[in-house]
Design a protein around this motif. Structure first.
Motif, short mmCIF file in Angstrom:
data_model
loop_
_atom_site.label_atom_id
_atom_site.label_comp_id
_atom_site.label_asym_id
_atom_site.label_seq_id
_atom_site.Cartn_x
_atom_site.Cartn_y
_atom_site.Cartn_z
N GLN A 160 -11.78 41.70 37.07
CA GLN A 160 -11.40 40.65 36.13
C GLN A 160 -10.91 39.39 36.84
O GLN A 160 -11.22 38.28 36.43
CB GLN A 160 -10.32 41.18 35.18
CG GLN A 160 -9.85 40.18 34.14
CD GLN A 160 -10.92 39.89 33.09
OE1 GLN A 160 -11.84 40.67 32.89
NE2 GLN A 160 -10.81 38.75 32.43
N ALA B 196 -13.78 37.49 38.12
CA ALA B 196 -14.48 36.93 36.97
C ALA B 196 -13.79 35.67 36.46
O ALA B 196 -14.44 34.68 36.13
CB ALA B 196 -14.57 37.97 35.85
N LEU C 193 -17.23 36.24 29.71
CA LEU C 193 -17.13 37.42 30.57
C LEU C 193 -17.43 38.66 29.74
O LEU C 193 -16.90 38.82 28.65
CB LEU C 193 -15.72 37.53 31.15
CG LEU C 193 -15.24 36.32 31.92
CD1 LEU C 193 -13.84 36.55 32.45
CD2 LEU C 193 -16.19 35.98 33.04
N ARG C 194 -18.30 39.48 30.26
CA ARG C 194 -18.64 40.69 29.54
C ARG C 194 -18.36 41.89 30.43
O ARG C 194 -18.52 41.82 31.64
CB ARG C 194 -20.11 40.67 29.13
CG ARG C 194 -20.47 41.77 28.15
CD ARG C 194 -21.86 41.61 27.65
NE ARG C 194 -22.82 41.76 28.75
CZ ARG C 194 -24.13 41.58 28.62
NH1 ARG C 194 -24.61 41.21 27.47
NH2 ARG C 194 -24.93 41.75 29.64
N GLY C 195 -18.00 42.95 29.84
CA GLY C 195 -17.70 44.15 30.61
C GLY C 195 -16.63 44.92 29.87
O GLY C 195 -16.92 45.96 29.29
N ASP D 17 -14.25 50.66 30.62
CA ASP D 17 -13.91 50.13 31.94
C ASP D 17 -14.30 51.07 33.08
O ASP D 17 -14.80 50.64 34.11
CB ASP D 17 -12.42 49.84 32.00
CG ASP D 17 -12.18 48.43 32.52
OD1 ASP D 17 -11.09 48.19 33.05
OD2 ASP D 17 -13.09 47.61 32.39
N ARG E 168 -17.42 42.70 35.84
CA ARG E 168 -17.61 41.79 34.72
C ARG E 168 -18.87 40.98 34.94
O ARG E 168 -19.04 40.39 36.01
CB ARG E 168 -16.43 40.81 34.60
CG ARG E 168 -15.07 41.47 34.45
CD ARG E 168 -14.88 42.02 33.05
NE ARG E 168 -13.55 42.58 32.91
CZ ARG E 168 -13.24 43.84 33.19
NH1 ARG E 168 -14.16 44.67 33.62
NH2 ARG E 168 -12.01 44.27 33.03
#
Ligand SMILES: [Zn+2]
Length: 126
Positions: A66, A69, A85-87, A93, A100
């Protein structure tokens, strides 16, 4: 960490389940903690160039976590490019390994890759 997302253009707060601003349709970004960070982000959001908000979202980079990102996100914003931001939102997780994907509107993809290239971020070419 708060699950709040905010619109980079109008600053509207949206729940984590949303991907786009319900007011103006911009891809949402994760809200920073605290007032100062939020207002800083909003101030910089004014720099977003309208021509970079068009098209489908495409991935321009993959961050290892993160923090990375958010660095990429900030860098793109400094170039007037909104990013998503994707994830954490889409993938559990542990499955994503904390990675991300950094997505930008298609019209900004080329500029985003150029912005990321000199900084050693994991920009990908297609
Ligand atoms: Zn908005």
């Amino acid at each position: 960490m708060s699950g709040e997302l905010s619109c980079p253009r109008c600053g509207r707060q949206e729940p984590d389940s949303e991907r786009f601003c319900s007011a103006c349709g911009m891809p949402l970004v994760r809200a920073a903690d605290g007032e100062d960070a939020a207002s800083e982000r909003r101030r910089r959001a004014r720099r977003i160039k309208p021509q970079y908000t068009q098209g489908e979202l495409v991935r321009v980079a993959r961050a290892q976590n993160q923090s990375e990102a958010e660095l990429i996100e900030d860098l793109l914003l400094a170039h007037g490019i909104p990013s998503l931001l994707r994830g954490a939102v889409d993938v559990v997780d542990t499955l994503a390994g904390g990675r991300r994907d950094v997505l930008v509107p298609e019209s900004a993809a080329q500029a985003a890759r150029e912005a990321l290239a000199p900084h050693g971020a994991s920009a990908e070419s297609f």
